[in-house]
Design an enzyme around this catalytic site. Structure first.
Site, short mmCIF file in Angstrom:
data_model
loop_
_atom_site.label_atom_id
_atom_site.label_comp_id
_atom_site.label_asym_id
_atom_site.label_seq_id
_atom_site.Cartn_x
_atom_site.Cartn_y
_atom_site.Cartn_z
NE ARG A 123 -4.03 -2.06 2.06
CZ ARG A 123 -3.93 -3.17 2.79
NH1 ARG A 123 -2.96 -3.31 3.65
NH2 ARG A 123 -4.81 -4.14 2.65
CE LYS A 144 -1.45 13.28 -15.01
NZ LYS A 144 -1.86 13.52 -16.41
CD GLU A 186 6.38 17.27 -22.33
OE1 GLU A 186 5.85 18.31 -21.87
OE2 GLU A 186 5.73 16.25 -22.61
CE LYS A 228 4.33 17.55 -14.66
NZ LYS A 228 4.52 16.38 -15.51
CD GLU A 238 -4.59 15.39 -15.69
OE1 GLU A 238 -4.52 14.21 -15.36
OE2 GLU A 238 -4.12 15.82 -16.74
NE ARG A 242 -0.72 16.74 -13.16
CZ ARG A 242 -0.07 15.93 -12.35
NH1 ARG A 242 -0.37 15.93 -11.08
NH2 ARG A 242 0.88 15.15 -12.78
CG ASN A 246 -2.95 17.57 -21.00
OD1 ASN A 246 -2.00 16.82 -20.81
ND2 ASN A 246 -4.09 17.47 -20.33
CG HIS A 249 0.61 16.63 -24.27
ND1 HIS A 249 1.40 17.76 -24.22
CD2 HIS A 249 1.33 15.64 -23.67
CE1 HIS A 249 2.55 17.47 -23.60
NE2 HIS A 249 2.52 16.20 -23.25
CG HIS A 253 -1.43 12.08 -26.36
ND1 HIS A 253 -2.15 12.45 -25.25
CD2 HIS A 253 -0.16 11.90 -25.94
CE1 HIS A 253 -1.35 12.48 -24.20
NE2 HIS A 253 -0.13 12.16 -24.59
CG HIS A 266 5.90 12.49 -25.47
ND1 HIS A 266 4.55 12.32 -25.69
CD2 HIS A 266 6.00 13.44 -24.50
CE1 HIS A 266 3.87 13.12 -24.88
NE2 HIS A 266 4.72 13.81 -24.15
#
Lengths: 367, 367
Positions: A123, A144, A186, A228, A238, A242, A246, A249, A253, A266
């Site tokens: 956990r 993330k 980025e 960031k 998010e 946040r 993106n 993105h 993506h 990327h």
């Protein structure tokens, strides 16, 4: 050494950036609060492990730590539940306890996977990120963590903050040039979002950044991580702000999905996506200079800003619709207002986006 | 209907206890904040699903929700990463989004497994617990979710709080008598820990509890959940106080491990463990009446308080040492100071524990 604190209350943690940091890994683990009596698990991949793992292990052992290592094949395919279970098995066999920590040595795949192990072993145990790519300056900040499901990327994961991020610039020296540029996409994105001066600074210092000049790179990573971290501090899970991260993105993506993951890097995909967002801004009435400046900044970092002609608009649109489940022809985009300022616009018409894709094939020079 | 709030700041949630609650499941989902446009995933097992699932599905659909169900085979073997991945596949195919929720309908296995899915699908979505056993009054409060690893139980998991616990007493009516007693062991445990009056109340109302009298059972579950909620509110992530909830569990887990999981029910094992902890208390100088009263309370609920003679002390000791990694012959135990008060003692000698095991075979009547 440069240090930043990501301010998340009791989940706050430091990011250290500099050369030669891995030489003091033992002291860093003590600083992070890992007791020497609890085993540490190092996770790395087949590309990075041969370069730094043995050294890291022996320094930790010299410091009194028990260390076990788990090496995954490099590449996105390792970000799977299968790898996850294998690492869990290694951790249990090595006797990791609730005071133990997982140390991720590598790029985004290693960080995401090892982070999800740390988030869910007993956990949740300690987690240290040692990013070895520029791109990972982004994924290693923000908590993330995830693995892919065969049906969708990053579908299984958690928000789980590391206890420390250790950015040793020496580990970046072996990066191929294309990876360097991809990572810088980025970096400059963080300037385009909220820091006009930093965006222009990136263009001015583009050649030093591309040459991995430690002073310039250290500053750029510090600013990128700081921006960031500021966004994360306001919106850890998010729920709102946040989403500005993106920028580029949505189109990015779609490009990655259509081309097959790994063909376009990327950072390259989101570079084209950021050019697209700036074109969209012009279509929505913002000044065309935003697009021109954005393209100039990205190009200075040897990043692509146009869409190769073999990409099909229908396929890209389908990928975007699938990704975000847009309703009734309205799409949500992060749109620049000027260099260093963005808005989230949620009623962008499908038609406008399709026109931008067509225009992205024509504008500028093909790459 | 009785309602309790588990007070965890922004992660606070209500527990509703009463008869006929499932008839208003649609309104409860709205109260929990689940939008009707986002699909809901019902997880249940092969024992419980035939009794309540169809009704639950149709009531939710009447309320405008899209519902998909996933049924696992009943039993501990389903608490695996394999089941976990299968449920994830169901969730993705059904198009669950970030506003969706997982509803766990069943006992501890269903709650733990479905909760871990909710905790990690798209990095965490809504989670509602509908416990259908008395024992689950314990596991459904506190946010511990997990699956088993082939090498160790509950090794993979998270702390993840539900948005609501819905305890419909009607679902308990089909429980076999042994399951009822087993569940009541955790109920009376909460009295033994911190509420002398409640512990004695349980003994006084033992026959009503065993007969599932709704008034008595409603009160007992409310007190049990409240006490647990108070402990969790102080120590959500098991850093300190929460350890008192392990009263009876050190010996209990060893009994379960040695007998093979499922042979002795969890409540039965910790009942013997609580008798053992009271014997240990006497050995450490507390009054023998604590043991006598504890045994009388547990016996009134038809719970075992002695160790069948075929259990081997060496095997039990080995299982305890493995479970907790005790160092240098010293063990940690939750020990009663009196009925309704406990201490955590971390220097209990191995010898004393071994003597208690031997004594547990002799004391009282065999069950």
């Amino acid at each position: 050494m440069r240090s930043i604190t990501v301010d998340l209350g009791e989940r706050s943690y430091p990011i250290h950036i500099g050369s030669g940091l891995l030489q003091n890994i033992g002291a860093r683990c003590v600083e992070a609060g890992y007791p020497v009596r609890s085993p540490l698990l190092l996770v790395s991949d087949s590309s990075v492990a041969p370069l730094y793992l043995a050294d890291l292990e022996s320094r930790l052992r010299e410091h009194g730590y028990t260390v076990v290592s788990h090496i995954i094949p490099s590449g996105e395919a390792s970000k799977s539940l299968t790898s996850y279970e294998e690492i869990m098995t290694t951790a249990i066999k090595a006797g990791l306890d609730r005071s133990s920590a997982v140390i991720a040595l590598g790029g985004g795949v290693v960080g995401d996977l090892a982070g999800f192990v740390a988030a869910t072993y007993m956990r949740g145990i300690g987690f240290m990120q040692i990013p070895t790519t520029i791109l990972a300056h982004d994924s290693s900040v923000g908590g993330k963590v995830a693995v892919n499901h065969p049906l969708a990327k990053n579908m299984i994961g958690a928000f789980y903050q590391p206890s420390m991020v250790l950015y040793d610039l020496d580990t970046l020296s072996t990066l191929p040039q294309r990876q360097v540029s991809s990572g810088l996409a980025e970096v400059v994105k963080h300037g385009l979002l909220v820091d006009r001066d930093f965006a222009y600074w990136c263009r001015e210092h583009a050649s030093e950044l591309l040459e991995l000049n430690p002073e310039a790179l250290g500053y750029a990573l510090e600013r990128g991580c700081s921006i960031k971290a500021d966004v994360i501090a306001v919106d850890e899970r998010e729920q709102g702000l946040r989403a500005i991260l993106n920028l580029g993105h949505t189109i990015g993506h779609a490009i990655e999905a259509v081309s097959g993951y790994g063909v376009v890097l990327h950072g390259e995909a989101i570079s084209i996506g950021m050019a697209g967002a700036a074109l969209l801004a012009h279509k929505l009435g913002r000044d065309k200079s935003i697009y021109e400046e954005t393209v100039s900044m990205l190009s200075s970092l040897s990043l692509p800003v146009t869409l190769p002609s073999h990409y099909d608009e229908d396929e890209l649109m389908a990928a975007m619709m699938h990704d975000k489940k847009f309703k009734e022809g309205k799409m949500t985009f992060v749109i620049p207002n000027s260099i260093g300022s963005v808005s989230i616009i949620n009623d962008v018409s499908e038609t406008a986006v399709r026109e931008v894709l067509t225009q992205l094939k024509k504008e500028g020079s093909p790459w």
